[in-house]
Scaffold this active site. Structure first.
Site, mmCIF file in Angstrom:
data_model
loop_
_atom_site.group_PDB
_atom_site.id
_atom_site.type_symbol
_atom_site.label_atom_id
_atom_site.label_comp_id
_atom_site.label_asym_id
_atom_site.label_seq_id
_atom_site.Cartn_x
_atom_site.Cartn_y
_atom_site.Cartn_z
ATOM 1 C CB THR A 120 -142.472 -43.594 40.156
ATOM 2 O OG1 THR A 120 -141.365 -43.946 40.989
ATOM 3 C CG2 THR A 120 -141.897 -42.951 38.911
ATOM 4 C CE1 TYR A 144 -141.023 -46.939 36.443
ATOM 5 C CE2 TYR A 144 -139.945 -46.164 38.444
ATOM 6 C CZ TYR A 144 -141.077 -46.622 37.790
ATOM 7 O OH TYR A 144 -142.249 -46.745 38.479
#
Ligand code: UDP
Length: 334
Positions: A120, A144
């Site tokens: 990501t 995250y």
């Protein structure tokens, strides 16, 4: 190029299910493992072997690798909601880092030759410059991003010591739906702008909140690089082809179109597709949102046999709306 059997973790989820479709369309043999915590069985095409379980279940993963002679893994399973990762960091390190460790160990023990990992843009944190290049600083600002970056590092170290190569694709903002209507975002409690705007457009929500209008951008709203999910899925197939053809090399790259759009520009695109404009409610900033994230995508374009087919916000929004209408019709039928 040899087309080894591929195991897709999280193949019943949003991006994973599109990757399954792209792999199948390109003639690969695919199997899916998914715990259905956020995914749905219906988006897995018929005929694809489906295993309901977690990648943390080592006995199950070992038996799939062994029985199906899995040669490559595309690893999508994981948790993806940034604010939730701040509230429940240990869950994120469990689901994204510890579970990935188990999967990589099973892959090594089972002789899997290629691992393609869903990473990501959150690994970059709040970047100092855009477009962001792969070599720029990786300083995640939430659990995250950190949990994904740790897995990248683990894959890098493990690929030196064991006979497999890996790819890590760092996604920017993924949106849209399969142009043939076979899959899309189901979105139990989605937080993503285009999904939310599509839900508002079909009447599932009264309005769209615009989080922050005082950012240092031309219209004051955040800028993101939106990529069509089917283009991203095709990039995975191209990346897997590359990994099988370059067994001694790894591949870490951004996946985006390299073009930034503001929140208001996205909402304008939604309004171009609908008879009635979606109501906008201007609100304060959402915590943890960097003002601008845009991918440098030269590496993607130069390395892979891939070109965007569905670029352009109108196409992305159009496919997202089409899918949302389909979900709404289905719900109305009960
Ligand atoms: N956003 C918004 N309203 C929403 C959801 C998102 O204004 O209901 C904004 C958000 O603040 C960010 C951009 O849209 O600037 C993209 O957010 P999203 O959650 O889609 O993706 P992210 O970039 O956070 O991964």
């Amino acid at each position: 190029m040899s087309k080894v059997p591929v195991l897709v973790t999280g193949g019943a989820g949003y991006i994973g299910s599109h990757a399954v479709l792209a792999l199948k369309d390109a003639g690969w043999h695919v199997a899916v493992i998914d715990d259905l915590s956020t995914g749905t069985r219906e988006v897995v095409p018929e005929g694809v072997p489906f295993y309901h379980g977690s990648i943390a279940e080592r006995v199950l993963v070992d038996s799939i690798i062994d029985e199906l002679k899995i040669g490559a893994i595309m690893h999508f399973a994981g948790s993806i909601v940034v604010p939730e990762s701040v509230e429940k960091p240990l869950d994120y390190y469990s689901n994204n880092t510890v579970a990935s460790h188990g999967l990589v160990e099973a892959a090594v023990d089972g002789g899997v030759k290629h691992i393609l990992f869903s990473s990501t843009a959150a690994v970059y944190g709040a970047p100092e410059r855009v477009p962001i290049e792969e070599e720029d600083a990786k300083l995640p600002i939430n659990p995250y991003g950190a949990s994904k970056l740790m897995t990248e590092r683990m894959l890098s170290d493990a690929s030196v010591a064991h006979p497999f190569n890996y790819g890590a694709l760092r996604y920017f903002n993924v949106a849209g739906a399969d142009p043939k209507g076979r899959s899309g975002q189901i979105g139990k409690g989605s937080t993503h702008l285009i999904k939310i705007a599509a839900e508002a457009a079909v009447g599932k929500r009264p309005h769209v909140s615009v989080y922050g209008t005082d950012y240092p951008t031309p219209d004051g709203t955040c800028i993101r690089d939106y990529i069509h999910v089917s283009d991203l899925a095709a990039a995975h197939v191209a990346a897997l082809e590359w990994l099988t053809g370059h067994p001694d090399d790894n591949l870490v790259m951004n996946c985006g179109y390299g073009k930034g759009l503001s929140v208001l520009e996205v909402l304008d695109a939604v309004d171009r597709h609908t008879n009635m404009p979606v109501k906008r409610v201007m609100e304060g900033r959402r915590s943890g949102d960097p003002p601008e994230l845009v991918a440098a995508n030269a590496k993607l374009l130069e390395t892979l046999d891939w070109r965007p087919e569905y670029a352009g916000i109108d196409r992305i929004v159009g496919d997202a709306l089409e899918w949302e209408r389909k979900l709404a019709e289905r719900n109305a039928r009960g």
